[in-house]
Design an enzyme around this catalytic site. Structure first.
Site, PDB file in Angstrom:
ATOM      1  N   ASP A  22     -96.663 -84.318 132.217  1.00 50.39           N
ATOM      2  CA  ASP A  22     -95.909 -83.070 132.041  1.00 50.39           C
ATOM      3  C   ASP A  22     -95.762 -82.704 130.567  1.00 50.39           C
ATOM      4  O   ASP A  22     -95.737 -83.581 129.705  1.00 50.39           O
ATOM      5  CB  ASP A  22     -94.523 -83.232 132.692  1.00 50.39           C
ATOM      6  CG  ASP A  22     -93.866 -81.886 132.977  1.00 50.39           C
ATOM      7  OD1 ASP A  22     -94.546 -80.848 132.883  1.00 50.39           O
ATOM      8  OD2 ASP A  22     -92.659 -81.887 133.285  1.00 50.39           O
ATOM      9  N   ASN A  70     -97.361 -75.907 142.151  1.00 49.71           N
ATOM     10  CA  ASN A  70     -98.045 -75.273 141.011  1.00 49.71           C
ATOM     11  C   ASN A  70     -98.898 -74.068 141.421  1.00 49.71           C
ATOM     12  O   ASN A  70     -99.288 -73.262 140.571  1.00 49.71           O
ATOM     13  CB  ASN A  70     -98.919 -76.289 140.254  1.00 49.71           C
ATOM     14  CG  ASN A  70     -98.129 -77.323 139.463  1.00 49.71           C
ATOM     15  OD1 ASN A  70     -98.578 -78.457 139.280  1.00 49.71           O
ATOM     16  ND2 ASN A  70     -96.943 -76.953 138.982  1.00 49.71           N
TER      17      ASN A  70
END
Ligand code: IPE
Ligand code: IPE
Ligand code: MG
Length: 250
Positions: A22, A70
């Protein structure tokens, strides 16, 4: 606290490491660039992490590359991530072969664009007999979806009298997850300072050690992996037992 390779105990290496990669967007933003620039610069971090892990004797590395959630990102970013996946897999195939790396993928793979599915399948097929290290990409992966899927498939088998309800156990559930051919996760790492799991491997991390670091993923290097493994090695994995039982190996 920077850890060198020498601080790692080679007798206690986690067998399976999972990483929530991330911070690509924030990394790019901090440099005044578009988010996609961050994704492109994530590749060095992936290569370094995979190399360092495999050199230490880790057998399985699972990388969260794209979550089911996502898909809700701007189309431009999703398209860029998908095309990055295709070009990277193609480009890295000779290296996977040279390093004896088996490529694996988990997730709702049929949701990926056709071209990505094709290249992914080709790379999985080409590396299927490699034995040194397994590199698994979680693509269009969501743990809840994986569990729902497993329940549906087990239920079908119950209806068809292939499985008795009383026989349903951990092993049967494991064997119906996308990770059916992977061992439990020993160490889960998340970069970028966020301390959450974001729907990654919920079942598989039941007894994993969790390591959070503020490093943004594109900056992640071998020494950061050493840090995480050092941290892991200084935890006591008790699996519900007492410290005394662990010490006396009861
Ligand atoms: C992780 O970085 C990569 C993917 C989720 C594909 P992000 O893109 O989430 O970066 P941040 O969290 O916005 O900085
Ligand atoms: C998790 O990161 C998914 C991947 C790393 C692929 P996100 O950036 O999507 O997670 P949230 O939204 O911050 O929880
Ligand atoms: Mg993020």
């Amino acid at each position: 606290m920077k850890k060198e390779l020498q601080s790692i105990n080679l007798q206690n290496i986690p067998n399976h490491i999972a990483v929530i990669m991330d911070g690509n967007g924030r990394w790019a933003k901090s440099k005044g660039m578009q988010r996609v620039f961050g994704h492109r610069n994530a590749l060095t971090a992936i290569r370094e992490t995979a190399d360092a892990a495999s050199e230490l004797g880790v057998k399985h590395l699972t990388l969260y590359a794209f979550s089911t959630e996502n898909w809700n990102r701007p189309k431009l970013e999703v398209d860029a991530l998908m095309s990055l996946l295709v070009t990277t897999l193609k480009k890295e195939l000779p290296e996977f072969q040279r390093k004896n790396v088996k490529i694996n993928a988990i997730g709702s793979l049929t949701s990926l664009p056709k071209n990505a599915q094709k290249v992914l399948n080709e790379v999985i097929e080409a590396t299927k007999n490699n034995t040194h290290f397994t590199l698994t990409f979680a693509l269009s992966y969501g743990s809840r979806e994986e569990i729902v899927n497993a329940i549906k498939n087990i239920s079908k088998k119950v209806v068809n009298n292939e499985i008795e309800i009383e026989k349903i156990d951990d092993k049967i559930i494991n064997s119906h997850l996308y990770t059916f051919n992977l061992p439990d996760v020993d160490l889960m790492i998340r970069t970028s300072g966020e301390q959450r799991i974001s729907n990654f491997l919920l079942w598989q991390i039941a007894y994993a050690e969790l390591h959070f670091t503020d490093v943004l993923w594109p900056d992640f290097r071998k020494e950061h992996l050493y840090n995480a493994i050092y941290d892991y090695q200084n935890r006591e994995r008790r699996f519900g037992k007492t410290s005394e039982q662990i010490e006396t190996n009861e």
